[in-house]
Design a protein around this motif. Sequence first.
Motif, PDB file in Angstrom:
ATOM      1  N   VAL A 192      45.148  23.159  87.362  1.00  0.00           N
ATOM      2  CA  VAL A 192      45.857  22.578  86.594  1.00  0.00           C
ATOM      3  C   VAL A 192      45.591  22.495  85.008  1.00  0.00           C
ATOM      4  CG1 VAL A 192      46.332  19.970  85.996  1.00  0.00           C
ATOM      5  CG2 VAL A 192      46.127  20.693  88.380  1.00  0.00           C
ATOM      6  N   ILE A 193      44.367  22.698  84.890  1.00  0.00           N
ATOM      7  CA  ILE A 193      44.268  22.805  83.197  1.00  0.00           C
ATOM      8  C   ILE A 193      44.582  24.214  82.894  1.00  0.00           C
ATOM      9  CG2 ILE A 193      42.040  23.144  81.759  1.00  0.00           C
ATOM     10  CD1 ILE A 193      40.603  21.069  83.576  1.00  0.00           C
ATOM     11  N   ALA A 194      44.450  25.140  83.775  1.00  0.00           N
ATOM     12  CA  ALA A 194      44.977  26.562  83.165  1.00  0.00           C
ATOM     13  C   ALA A 194      46.576  26.500  83.108  1.00  0.00           C
ATOM     14  CB  ALA A 194      44.994  27.605  84.418  1.00  0.00           C
ATOM     15  N   GLY A 245      59.282  30.652  81.699  1.00  0.00           N
ATOM     16  CA  GLY A 245      59.172  29.398  81.632  1.00  0.00           C
ATOM     17  C   GLY A 245      59.238  28.891  79.968  1.00  0.00           C
ATOM     18  N   SER A 246      59.202  29.961  79.370  1.00  0.00           N
ATOM     19  CA  SER A 246      59.177  29.877  77.704  1.00  0.00           C
ATOM     20  C   SER A 246      60.522  29.644  77.033  1.00  0.00           C
ATOM     21  CB  SER A 246      58.343  30.805  77.269  1.00  0.00           C
ATOM     22  OG  SER A 246      58.169  31.055  75.745  1.00  0.00           O
ATOM     23  N   LEU A 274      61.387  23.320  85.743  1.00  0.00           N
ATOM     24  CA  LEU A 274      60.283  22.443  85.578  1.00  0.00           C
ATOM     25  C   LEU A 274      59.510  22.914  84.279  1.00  0.00           C
ATOM     26  CD1 LEU A 274      59.295  22.044  89.340  1.00  0.00           C
ATOM     27  CD2 LEU A 274      60.080  20.245  87.833  1.00  0.00           C
ATOM     28  N   ARG A 275      58.871  24.216  84.042  1.00  0.00           N
ATOM     29  CA  ARG A 275      58.460  24.683  83.055  1.00  0.00           C
ATOM     30  C   ARG A 275      59.048  24.389  81.832  1.00  0.00           C
ATOM     31  NH1 ARG A 275      55.887  30.742  84.693  1.00  0.00           N
ATOM     32  NH2 ARG A 275      54.833  29.951  86.613  1.00  0.00           N
ATOM     33  N   LEU A 276      60.274  24.546  81.770  1.00  0.00           N
ATOM     34  CA  LEU A 276      60.916  24.569  80.303  1.00  0.00           C
ATOM     35  C   LEU A 276      61.087  23.178  80.066  1.00  0.00           C
ATOM     36  CD1 LEU A 276      64.130  27.053  80.884  1.00  0.00           C
ATOM     37  CD2 LEU A 276      62.088  27.212  79.295  1.00  0.00           C
ATOM     38  N   ASP A 277      61.086  22.483  80.782  1.00  0.00           N
ATOM     39  CA  ASP A 277      61.197  20.620  80.481  1.00  0.00           C
ATOM     40  C   ASP A 277      59.747  20.299  79.883  1.00  0.00           C
ATOM     41  OD1 ASP A 277      63.750  21.008  81.267  1.00  0.00           O
ATOM     42  OD2 ASP A 277      63.482  19.812  83.176  1.00  0.00           O
ATOM     43  N   ALA A 278      58.692  20.907  80.695  1.00  0.00           N
ATOM     44  CA  ALA A 278      57.426  20.585  80.159  1.00  0.00           C
ATOM     45  C   ALA A 278      57.070  21.180  78.718  1.00  0.00           C
ATOM     46  CB  ALA A 278      56.300  21.031  81.030  1.00  0.00           C
ATOM     47  N   ALA A 284      57.192  12.565  80.245  1.00  0.00           N
ATOM     48  CA  ALA A 284      58.769  12.409  80.647  1.00  0.00           C
ATOM     49  C   ALA A 284      58.934  13.474  81.671  1.00  0.00           C
ATOM     50  CB  ALA A 284      59.593  12.242  79.511  1.00  0.00           C
ATOM     51  N   SER A 285      58.353  14.619  81.516  1.00  0.00           N
ATOM     52  CA  SER A 285      58.834  15.784  82.345  1.00  0.00           C
ATOM     53  C   SER A 285      57.853  15.681  83.538  1.00  0.00           C
ATOM     54  CB  SER A 285      58.360  16.962  81.648  1.00  0.00           C
ATOM     55  OG  SER A 285      57.039  17.054  81.165  1.00  0.00           O
ATOM     56  N   ALA A 286      58.792  15.818  84.622  1.00  0.00           N
ATOM     57  CA  ALA A 286      58.042  15.905  85.863  1.00  0.00           C
ATOM     58  C   ALA A 286      56.926  16.898  86.336  1.00  0.00           C
ATOM     59  CB  ALA A 286      59.415  16.521  87.073  1.00  0.00           C
ATOM     60  N   ARG A 287      57.016  17.877  85.550  1.00  0.00           N
ATOM     61  CA  ARG A 287      55.854  19.028  85.787  1.00  0.00           C
ATOM     62  C   ARG A 287      54.510  18.339  85.173  1.00  0.00           C
ATOM     63  NH1 ARG A 287      54.232  21.912  89.661  1.00  0.00           N
ATOM     64  NH2 ARG A 287      52.662  23.421  89.030  1.00  0.00           N
ATOM     65  N   LEU A 288      54.567  17.782  83.962  1.00  0.00           N
ATOM     66  CA  LEU A 288      53.648  17.360  83.491  1.00  0.00           C
ATOM     67  C   LEU A 288      52.928  16.054  84.149  1.00  0.00           C
ATOM     68  CD1 LEU A 288      54.200  17.525  79.347  1.00  0.00           C
ATOM     69  CD2 LEU A 288      52.636  18.950  80.776  1.00  0.00           C
ATOM     70  N   ARG A 289      53.834  15.186  84.532  1.00  0.00           N
ATOM     71  CA  ARG A 289      53.576  14.200  85.455  1.00  0.00           C
ATOM     72  C   ARG A 289      52.622  14.630  86.716  1.00  0.00           C
ATOM     73  NH1 ARG A 289      58.617  12.254  84.532  1.00  0.00           N
ATOM     74  NH2 ARG A 289      59.052  12.386  86.905  1.00  0.00           N
ATOM     75  N   SER A 290      53.328  15.873  87.575  1.00  0.00           N
ATOM     76  CA  SER A 290      52.791  16.214  88.548  1.00  0.00           C
ATOM     77  C   SER A 290      51.470  16.710  88.354  1.00  0.00           C
ATOM     78  CB  SER A 290      53.683  17.140  89.306  1.00  0.00           C
ATOM     79  OG  SER A 290      53.090  18.002  90.145  1.00  0.00           O
TER      80      SER A 290
END
Length: 875
Positions: free
Chosen positions: A561-563, A652-653, A333-337, A399-405
């Motif tokens: 979320v902002i962090a 996640g980097s 999830l992190r990598l996709d974001a 498009a990435s699930a994590r950013l949408r969430s």
Amino acid sequence: MSKEKGTQKEHSPMMRQYLEVKERYPEFLLLFRVGDFYETFFEDARLVSGALNIVLTKRSNGSSAEVPMAGFPHHASEGYIAKLVKKGFKVAVCDQVEDPAEAKGIVRREITDIVTPGITFSDKILDDRHNNYLCAVAFLREGRATIAGVAFIDVTTAEFSIASMEPEGVREFLLSLHPSEILISASERARFEQLKQSCSQELLITELDAWMFGEEQTGEVLSRHFKTHSLKGFGIEGNRAGRVAAGVILQYLEETRQNRLHYITRISELHGDDHMTLDLQTKRNLEIISSMQDGTLNGSLLQVMDHTCNPMGARLIRRWLQRPLRKIEDIQLRLDAVEELTGCREMREGLGEKLSAINDLERSLARIATFRTMPREVRQLGISLAIIPSLQELLQEAASARLRSLAARLNPLPELARRIEEAIDPESGASMRDGGYIRSGFHAELDDLRSISSTAKDRLMEIQQQERLNTSISSLKVQFNKVFGYYIEISRANSDKVPPYYEKKQTLVNAERYTIPALKEYEEKILNAEEKSFALEARLFHDLCAEVAGQASLIQTNASVIAELDALFSFALAAVQYGYCKPEMSDHRNLEIINGRHPVLERIMSDDEPYVQNDCLFDEKQKMLIITGPNMAGKSSFLRQTGLIVLLAQAGSFVPAERAEIGLVDRIFTRVGASDNLASGESTFLVEMNEAASILNNATATSLLLLDEIGRGTSTFDGMSIAWSMSEYIAHAIGARTLFATHYHELAELENRIPGVVNYNATVVETADRVIFLRKIVRGSTDNSYGIEVAKMAGMPAEVIVRAREILAGMEKRDIEIPLDRPPTVKSMQISLFEESDSRLRRALEMLDLDRLTPIEGLLELQKLQDLARSSGGF
């Protein structure tokens, strides 16, 4: 009471008051407000004088004796208190809580604040990019076992978590948190004395009464704070020891007068299955958050990866790098974001711009909820909330699930943002003393009071003009000061023109001050209006702060979320700037890195000497890589770069490589470099063996082991025996992916004996007069350590180099032949140390039957023989 302090009867009323307060807070430096100063007395004064480098004076205590005293102005107290707390002191502030002019007898004083290293909100103490943790440790019996519970809180961000572990793991866990203060039961003093002695960093340990660690007691405290019948909703119900530690923290906060804790709305549990555990030596050796050289951020992985825009993101990315993930789904999830932000420049730049305009919501909320804030900080929080809708809009097409969430979890709180905007004047300053920070038009009564005050001041100017006409004194002035209020001032040269109805208030050298009935009337109006205005303004601001605190849970969600958006943005920016690739994550144990680089070294090295890229491969045929070669050839850098690439991937980097496939790693272990712990009586070699033993006892088949120069701290053959034995044990008993860098090129023989062990070497080119290190890791082994060449490069005197080569040539003539049919034993290698003529020693060794002993038993027996030989002049 000490003899120095004497009996209560010997002291003045104020000193008796001081001693009564001090008796309730014996562990704290007591700052006692006397007029415009905070004073300390007796031993506190000596400590404060030394810590702050201020003068130690004396005052009479009402008898013949004098009391040591040291103090500082109350208006500068924040800076002085910060210095004391940074030096490990705990401070109790005792203020005057009534007007001395209205006091009947001694002025009433009370403790108004307590500041400790673990409980502070001061910007002069805190680093906005670091968390400031207060920890508590509790031990509970569960069956026949003892379980340790650790709770930790950052009161400035409301982060509150618990964990449980074996008692042996407490030291490592606490030191990984870098807590500012640790709470323990007084009954556990001995256990923690050992902890303090074994640590290089200073630990402030606060002992509390044992009753505070009762399970029933702490359970009631937690239920009362969170207003719940159980803690199942927080997911911590099963962690008994951790819950006790959490309850201890809340009790301590209450005891230290932190009674506005309603902004602490959540508590969570750290699970070992969610995050990779990194021990201290791994964090140190990989230089994740600080450099081994000087302990600063310079030269660390964090320095390279931290491109965050606000302090919340900076604190989070520090935690991410120290707690990599262990679940592929979370990593992906992190990598996709990060991939989406890397590929979309418009979104990435827009995100960075908006994040930069948002302040530290976590710490602002904590100060606002505890009424330690200023109006402009509240206004900035409102501005930050007002940015959230545009942040959501930017991410709505993600498009990435994590950013949408993350976008969906944001709550801009528009009504609160609007109310803050309407309430706080944009021109409000850093002080509330002179008022004016609430906007005109926000509250009708406040506007009326301000109007009265303003109109009355205009009327005063009219009085001044009228009296100048009545008296024919053109220099007559209506003025004000806090002591005499409003008055008319007339120079002595014009005293003969003063009318009889003028009432004298004060005589000066060159002037007289008077009042008149009309001036008294308007003075009362003005002062009453101003007093009421200031009081009302303070109440309105207090109510606004309470309103903000009432939305604490939603503001904290926004902050988290902002962090996270900030940390993902930081990873994406690093990937773009440094040319990182997206790693492929998998559940198998393969690990393949093509053209990998060390993320820190490649940033340090100049364009004239670019970093040399290297591949790394683990699969069914390659499970342990034995890497031989000299110092300075790049072995250690290769080990560290592999560990850092795996760590970054699981955080996640993106990673510094052309391509990377990472089979999930449960832990990274390192044994690199030489150090000692002389304070605890541990030599360099003992420290090395302790760390190596910890690795062998805790590593699993899914771990990554980075071992550098095992056995260097003892004699050559002892060290080589240990290195050989460790390699066998890892290959046969653990099966972990292992990089084993060594000077013992004899270990290359392991490739012929153990499936999965493969030789690599750091390449070197020899010329007629020097050695060139290519820093390329290639297949195959080397049989030369080039130590003398390295010594020559370091500037060793020429005669030393020449003699070293002579000695080496002589030693190589008696080089040890290792039988190919079986690995060397303690016996076979140790006998080779002695000349053939030492027949009595050889017979003694053979009689020991060393091959039947364990390596450690054998080495101990051999040591005894060597000592005997030395003491008797030989056999």
